[in-house]
Design a protein around this motif. Structure first.
Motif, PDB file in Angstrom:
ATOM      1  N   GLU A   1      77.986  42.854  45.649  1.00 25.40           N
ATOM      2  CA  GLU A   1      77.174  43.841  46.255  1.00 25.40           C
ATOM      3  C   GLU A   1      75.766  43.682  46.011  1.00 25.40           C
ATOM      4  O   GLU A   1      75.258  42.743  45.335  1.00 25.40           O
ATOM      5  CB  GLU A   1      77.816  44.911  45.651  1.00 25.40           C
ATOM      6  N   GLU A   2      75.117  44.288  46.831  1.00 26.60           N
ATOM      7  CA  GLU A   2      73.616  44.279  47.124  1.00 26.60           C
ATOM      8  C   GLU A   2      73.001  44.886  45.667  1.00 26.60           C
ATOM      9  O   GLU A   2      73.815  45.723  45.009  1.00 26.60           O
ATOM     10  CB  GLU A   2      73.404  45.336  48.420  1.00 26.60           C
TER      11      GLU A   2
ATOM     12  N   GLU B   1      68.430  55.017  37.027  1.00 29.96           N
ATOM     13  CA  GLU B   1      69.608  55.462  36.944  1.00 29.96           C
ATOM     14  C   GLU B   1      69.653  56.565  36.270  1.00 29.96           C
ATOM     15  O   GLU B   1      69.137  57.013  35.272  1.00 29.96           O
ATOM     16  CB  GLU B   1      70.543  54.265  36.162  1.00 29.96           C
TER      17      GLU B   1
ATOM     18  N   LYS C   1      71.698  51.511  28.538  1.00 28.43           N
ATOM     19  CA  LYS C   1      72.880  50.760  28.314  1.00 28.43           C
ATOM     20  C   LYS C   1      72.645  49.503  27.704  1.00 28.43           C
ATOM     21  O   LYS C   1      73.355  48.707  26.902  1.00 28.43           O
ATOM     22  CB  LYS C   1      73.656  50.254  29.668  1.00 28.43           C
TER      23      LYS C   1
ATOM     24  N   VAL D   1      80.010  43.312  34.777  1.00 30.89           N
ATOM     25  CA  VAL D   1      79.279  43.341  35.645  1.00 30.89           C
ATOM     26  C   VAL D   1      78.114  42.334  35.639  1.00 30.89           C
ATOM     27  O   VAL D   1      77.493  42.214  34.316  1.00 30.89           O
ATOM     28  CB  VAL D   1      78.624  44.648  35.907  1.00 30.89           C
TER      29      VAL D   1
ATOM     30  N   LYS E   1      80.782  41.976  40.326  1.00 32.01           N
ATOM     31  CA  LYS E   1      81.661  42.897  39.437  1.00 32.01           C
ATOM     32  C   LYS E   1      83.263  42.579  39.338  1.00 32.01           C
ATOM     33  O   LYS E   1      83.662  42.330  40.474  1.00 32.01           O
ATOM     34  CB  LYS E   1      81.968  44.408  40.057  1.00 32.01           C
TER      35      LYS E   1
ATOM     36  N   GLU F   1      78.878  53.498  40.288  1.00 30.06           N
ATOM     37  CA  GLU F   1      79.912  53.401  39.954  1.00 30.06           C
ATOM     38  C   GLU F   1      80.684  54.882  39.771  1.00 30.06           C
ATOM     39  O   GLU F   1      79.851  55.680  39.279  1.00 30.06           O
ATOM     40  CB  GLU F   1      80.185  52.747  38.448  1.00 30.06           C
TER      41      GLU F   1
ATOM     42  N   LYS G   1      87.354  48.650  41.002  1.00 30.41           N
ATOM     43  CA  LYS G   1      86.100  48.842  41.736  1.00 30.41           C
ATOM     44  C   LYS G   1      86.324  48.640  43.420  1.00 30.41           C
ATOM     45  O   LYS G   1      85.644  49.141  44.350  1.00 30.41           O
ATOM     46  CB  LYS G   1      85.139  47.746  41.119  1.00 30.41           C
TER      47      LYS G   1
ATOM     48  N   MET H   1      70.456  47.153  43.890  1.00 33.11           N
ATOM     49  CA  MET H   1      69.950  48.465  44.193  1.00 33.11           C
ATOM     50  C   MET H   1      68.613  48.518  43.116  1.00 33.11           C
ATOM     51  O   MET H   1      68.844  48.535  42.070  1.00 33.11           O
ATOM     52  CB  MET H   1      70.622  49.598  44.140  1.00 33.11           C
TER      53      MET H   1
HETATM   54  P1  AMP Z   1      78.876  49.369  36.170  1.00 35.23           P
HETATM   55  O1  AMP Z   1      79.893  49.051  35.313  1.00 35.23           O
HETATM   56  O2  AMP Z   1      79.176  49.118  37.809  1.00 35.23           O
HETATM   57  O3  AMP Z   1      78.185  50.608  36.060  1.00 35.23           O
HETATM   58  O4  AMP Z   1      77.494  48.350  36.064  1.00 35.23           O
HETATM   59  C1  AMP Z   1      76.664  48.391  34.720  1.00 35.23           C
HETATM   60  C2  AMP Z   1      75.442  48.527  35.270  1.00 35.23           C
HETATM   61  O5  AMP Z   1      74.966  47.220  35.997  1.00 35.23           O
HETATM   62  C3  AMP Z   1      74.835  49.676  35.865  1.00 35.23           C
HETATM   63  O6  AMP Z   1      74.536  50.743  34.920  1.00 35.23           O
HETATM   64  C4  AMP Z   1      73.741  49.173  36.287  1.00 35.23           C
HETATM   65  O7  AMP Z   1      72.515  49.131  35.340  1.00 35.23           O
HETATM   66  C5  AMP Z   1      73.797  47.855  36.866  1.00 35.23           C
HETATM   67  N1  AMP Z   1      74.220  47.801  38.510  1.00 35.23           N
HETATM   68  C6  AMP Z   1      75.576  47.656  38.512  1.00 35.23           C
HETATM   69  N2  AMP Z   1      75.743  47.384  39.996  1.00 35.23           N
HETATM   70  C7  AMP Z   1      74.433  47.650  40.332  1.00 35.23           C
HETATM   71  C8  AMP Z   1      73.791  47.294  41.859  1.00 35.23           C
HETATM   72  N3  AMP Z   1      74.508  47.302  42.796  1.00 35.23           N
HETATM   73  N4  AMP Z   1      72.435  47.376  41.761  1.00 35.23           N
HETATM   74  C9  AMP Z   1      71.590  47.465  40.624  1.00 35.23           C
HETATM   75  N5  AMP Z   1      72.207  47.672  39.273  1.00 35.23           N
HETATM   76  C10 AMP Z   1      73.505  47.486  39.608  1.00 35.23           C
END
Ligand code: AMP
Ligand code: GLY
Length: 419
Positions: free
Chosen positions: A183-184, A190, A212, A151, A141, A280, A101, A186
């Motif tokens: 990270e911030e 999605e 998810k 995460v 993360k 991501e 990441k 958001m």
């Molecule tokens: P990832 O494995 O990075 O896709 O993260 C898994 C899930 O966490 C994502 O599908 C989002 O629902 C949530 N997520 C990850 N990063 C963020 C973010 N910066 N802001 C809000 N939700 C996030």
């Protein structure tokens, strides 16, 4: 053509089916596949890269398609290409876009690709100091591959420190937690989209949307994905923005850096008030998004794969069905935590009465001539119809015919597309 698909889930079942539908494809092999996939395709077990190479050479396989991220991160493409074998998927260095990441975030920062503001930490004390100054919520993360579980969204400093300790000091995600991205958070909704790319040119698909969380209304812990639908009509207005501001700069940067990405690039997006931002990148097709995207694709999928490994993506056009597709996953009771295996799966009305509904198998195996559950996500159903309501109805109707003890599924897949 003869094709070998690497992987064992419902995603690989859908990939095998899309390849088999090509008039140019004679046989699809899947390794290791599962006993559900084996009802329709030849499965074989090729545990080592060397076994794959030998199988490809002795069976005159035209190309290999790699489904999951793990073998890509381990360099399966580097190995097979070194032996002059055609393969669809990125090399190890390019697969870092998912396997690290920190690499992905740095790449986005340098190239002005919209994403959450972040910091990377390898030392617990510095990360803790940073968390003490943050506004909440924040997102923690683990850097490496953690099967979608690395995460954690934290809503205050106490939760943040607890989660940081688990990641960096207690090894909750193994070595994936040695480096942590903070990270911030958001705000938004999605969606995801794929690019087919040969490292030079790309063409992107329609948008889909995963679900998810394990329970309805996005409650409960995150899973590998409990269902999906496509197309996401309200996302279509962002297609050009995503091509120009996300796929183009990331692929150009990777090429420039000497790590051209060849294969399927997945962009997971948060559509915020200021437009889509990257949550991501994944270095492969999504699961279960693939189970709704490929059934809507009218272009020959074997031609798409060939254009990727022969570097002819610039000549590619994509044609899509006008229908909607919905995929609903049935999981074992307890998933994504502990669950039992070995429940007999019965197909109560296997008379093919429901047209355009297809079962894709993941965590299943044969035991005494019965298909039984053998994983968290057991199987899923994709249905197509002219409208989203019709596709939802049909998917749930077909799913109701498939029974096993502890069968767990969401009842609201696709509903967000109706608003
Ligand atoms: P990832 O494995 O990075 O896709 O993260 C898994 C899930 O966490 C994502 O599908 C989002 O629902 C949530 N997520 C990850 N990063 C963020 C973010 N910066 N802001 C809000 N939700 C996030
Ligand atoms: N559906 C999310 C993923 O495949 O990572």
């Amino acid at each position: 053509m003869k094709v070998l698909v690497i992987g064992s889930g419902a995603r690989e079942h859908a990939i095998a089916e899309a390849l088999q539908q090509s008039k140019k494809v004679e046989t699809v092999f899947v390794s290791p596949g599962n006993d559900g996939i084996a009802k329709e395709h030849s499965i074989t077990s090729l545990p080592q890269f060397e076994n794959i190479k030998e199988f490809v050479l002795s069976n005159k396989i035209d190309f290999v398609f790699v489904g999951p991220e793990q073998p890509l991160a381990e360099g399966i493409v580097d190995y097979l290409q070194h032996h002059n074998i055609n393969v669809v998927g990125p090399m190890k260095a390019a697969a870092r876009i998912e396997s690290s990441k920190a690499y992905a975030k740095n790449l986005m920062k340098i190239n002005n690709i919209p994403t959450a503001i972040y910091e990377v930490f390898t030392e617990y004390d510095l990360a803790k100091e940073y968390l003490e100054k943050c506004a909440y919520p924040q997102v923690l993360k683990a850097d490496g591959l953690a099967a979608g579980k690395g995460v954690i969204i934290v809503s205050d400093i106490n939760e943040a420190i607890e989660s940081l300790k688990d990641m960096m000091l207690n090894g909750a995600f193994g070595t994936a937690g040695d480096q942590v991205v903070i990270e911030e958070f958001m705000e938004g909704w999605e969606t995801s989209i794929f690019a087919f790319t040969d490292g030079i040119d790309f063409i992107s698909t329609i948008f889909s949307q995963d679900h998810k969380a394990i329970f309805d209304e996005d409650k409960g812990p995150n899973t590998g994905g409990m269902g999906a639908y496509a197309p996401v009509k309200k996302a279509a207005v962002y297609h050009q923005f995503v091509d120009e501001n996300i796929f183009t700069p990331v692929l150009e940067a990777m090429k420039r850096d000497g790590n051209p990405f060849q294969g399927i690039l997945y962009a997971g997006l948060m559509v915020t008030d200021s437009g889509p931002r990257v949550v991501e990148f994944n270095c492969r097709f999504g699961d279960p998004e693939t189970q709704v995207i490929l059934p809507l694709l009218k272009t020959d999928f074997a031609d798409i794969c060939t254009s990727i490994f022969t570097k002819r993506v610039k000549d590619l056009t994509l044609e899509w069905s006008d229908e909607y597709a919905v995929n609903v996953v049935a999981a074992s009771k307890g998933y994504p935590d502990k669950y039992e295996k070995g429940m007999i799966i019965a197909d109560l009305y296997n008379d093919h009465s429901i047209k355009d509904a297809k079962v894709y198998y993941s965590g299943v195996k044969n035991e005494s001539n019965h298909l039984v559950t053998n994983g968290g996500r057991v199987l899923s159903v994709t249905a197509k119809a002219n409208d989203l309501v019709g596709a939802i109805d049909k998917a749930y109707k077909r799913l109701s015919e498939l029974s096993f003890e502890g069968k767990t599924y969401r009842t609201d897949i696709g509903k967000k597309g109706l608003i």
